[in-house]
Design a protein around this motif. Structure first.
Motif, PDB file in Angstrom:
ATOM      1  N   SER A   1       0.816  -1.218   0.000  1.00 35.18           N
ATOM      2  CA  SER A   1       0.000   0.000   0.000  1.00 35.18           C
ATOM      3  C   SER A   1       0.847   1.265   0.000  1.00 35.18           C
ATOM      4  O   SER A   1       0.320   2.360   0.107  1.00 35.18           O
ATOM      5  CB  SER A   1      -0.921   0.006   1.225  1.00 35.18           C
ATOM      6  OG  SER A   1      -0.147  -0.033   2.416  1.00 35.18           O
TER       7      SER A   1
ATOM      8  N   SER B   1      -2.407  -6.859  -6.277  1.00 34.05           N
ATOM      9  CA  SER B   1      -2.489  -6.720  -4.822  1.00 34.05           C
ATOM     10  C   SER B   1      -1.886  -5.399  -4.336  1.00 34.05           C
ATOM     11  O   SER B   1      -1.769  -5.171  -3.148  1.00 34.05           O
ATOM     12  CB  SER B   1      -1.788  -7.896  -4.135  1.00 34.05           C
ATOM     13  OG  SER B   1      -0.415  -7.897  -4.467  1.00 34.05           O
ATOM     14  N   THR B   2      -1.517  -4.531  -5.260  1.00 36.21           N
ATOM     15  CA  THR B   2      -0.923  -3.249  -4.909  1.00 36.21           C
ATOM     16  C   THR B   2      -2.003  -2.187  -4.802  1.00 36.21           C
ATOM     17  O   THR B   2      -2.767  -1.976  -5.734  1.00 36.21           O
ATOM     18  CB  THR B   2       0.116  -2.840  -5.973  1.00 36.21           C
ATOM     19  OG1 THR B   2       1.101  -3.867  -6.057  1.00 36.21           O
ATOM     20  CG2 THR B   2       0.798  -1.536  -5.598  1.00 36.21           C
ATOM     21  N   THR B   3      -2.054  -1.516  -3.645  1.00 38.55           N
ATOM     22  CA  THR B   3      -3.047  -0.452  -3.447  1.00 38.55           C
ATOM     23  C   THR B   3      -2.394   0.925  -3.409  1.00 38.55           C
ATOM     24  O   THR B   3      -3.088   1.924  -3.309  1.00 38.55           O
ATOM     25  CB  THR B   3      -3.836  -0.679  -2.144  1.00 38.55           C
ATOM     26  OG1 THR B   3      -2.920  -0.709  -1.044  1.00 38.55           O
ATOM     27  CG2 THR B   3      -4.616  -1.984  -2.202  1.00 38.55           C
TER      28      THR B   3
ATOM     29  N   GLY C   1      -2.803  -1.432  -9.884  1.00 37.13           N
ATOM     30  CA  GLY C   1      -3.576  -1.815  -8.714  1.00 37.13           C
ATOM     31  C   GLY C   1      -4.698  -0.807  -8.502  1.00 37.13           C
ATOM     32  O   GLY C   1      -5.161  -0.161  -9.445  1.00 37.13           O
ATOM     33  N   THR C   2      -5.098  -0.617  -7.257  1.00 33.54           N
ATOM     34  CA  THR C   2      -6.215   0.285  -6.973  1.00 33.54           C
ATOM     35  C   THR C   2      -5.790   1.715  -6.655  1.00 33.54           C
ATOM     36  O   THR C   2      -6.637   2.579  -6.481  1.00 33.54           O
ATOM     37  CB  THR C   2      -7.050  -0.251  -5.796  1.00 33.54           C
ATOM     38  OG1 THR C   2      -6.197  -0.381  -4.646  1.00 33.54           O
ATOM     39  CG2 THR C   2      -7.680  -1.599  -6.140  1.00 33.54           C
ATOM     40  N   GLY C   3      -4.516   1.994  -6.598  1.00 35.84           N
ATOM     41  CA  GLY C   3      -4.034   3.344  -6.279  1.00 35.84           C
ATOM     42  C   GLY C   3      -4.153   4.304  -7.448  1.00 35.84           C
ATOM     43  O   GLY C   3      -4.450   3.922  -8.580  1.00 35.84           O
TER      44      GLY C   3
END
Length: 186
Positions: free
Chosen positions: A94, A129-131, A158-160
């Protein structure tokens, strides 16, 4: 890492050639500062694992909040050629990708290796799996040329969020078969 020199040349024609700071657990990657009259990052060695450039990264086997280090380059001229790269990346966790700050009279990002690996200045995070978010790219120069497949990019898979890209040139910014992109695709 701090480097002060008249010329800094990374020549990857025969294999890897790099300046790197990495975190493989919970601590942050260190910062890299290069002060030189001329900085040349010349890629060229063809291998899927070959890297020529200046990089900070977080590559942990555990989900971590570690951040990428900042890359600061102050130079009279900066050339990133033939698949060479300047990058700050997070591959899991994260944390936030490190910023890339460049102050130079002239910047040229151009070309690719024969296997297609492009010359680039990159900040981002990758992996499902990277936020974490990508770092910013701040480039201040007299002239900036991005050519022949070279690119500047801030991206996340990822979601970032992708980081910002700021290019300020007192003379000109020229793109010729080059790109400046920011994207988030998670």
């Amino acid at each position: 890492i701090r480097i002060h020199a008249g010329t800094v040349q990374l020549n990857g024609m025969q294999g890897d050639s790099y300046i790197s700071s990495a975190a493989f657990s919970t601590g942050n990657a260190g910062n890299i500062t290069v002060d030189a009259g001329r900085v040349s990052v010349l890629g060229g060695f063809v291998s899927p694992y070959a890297f020529t450039g200046i990089a900070t990264r977080v590559n942990s086997s555990i989900a971590t909040a570690a951040n990428g280090g900042t890359i600061q380059i102050n130079s009279g001229s900066l050339e990133v050629l033939n698949g060479g790269q300047i990058s700050s990346k997070i591959t899991i966790g994260s944390g936030r990708g490190g910023d890339i700050n460049i102050n130079s009279s002239s910047v040229l990002v151009s070309g690719a290796k024969s296997d297609g690996g492009a010359s680039a200045i990159i900040s981002g995070s990758s992996g499902t799996s990277t936020t974490g978010s990508g770092g910013n790219i701040n480039l201040t120069a007299g002239s900036v040329r991005v050519e022949d497949g070279g690119y500047l990019s801030s991206a996340t898979t990822g979601t970032g969020n992708a980081g910002d890209i700021s290019v300020n040139a007192t003379d000109r910014i020229a793109l010729r078969r080059g790109a400046i992109t920011a994207s988030a695709s998670g």
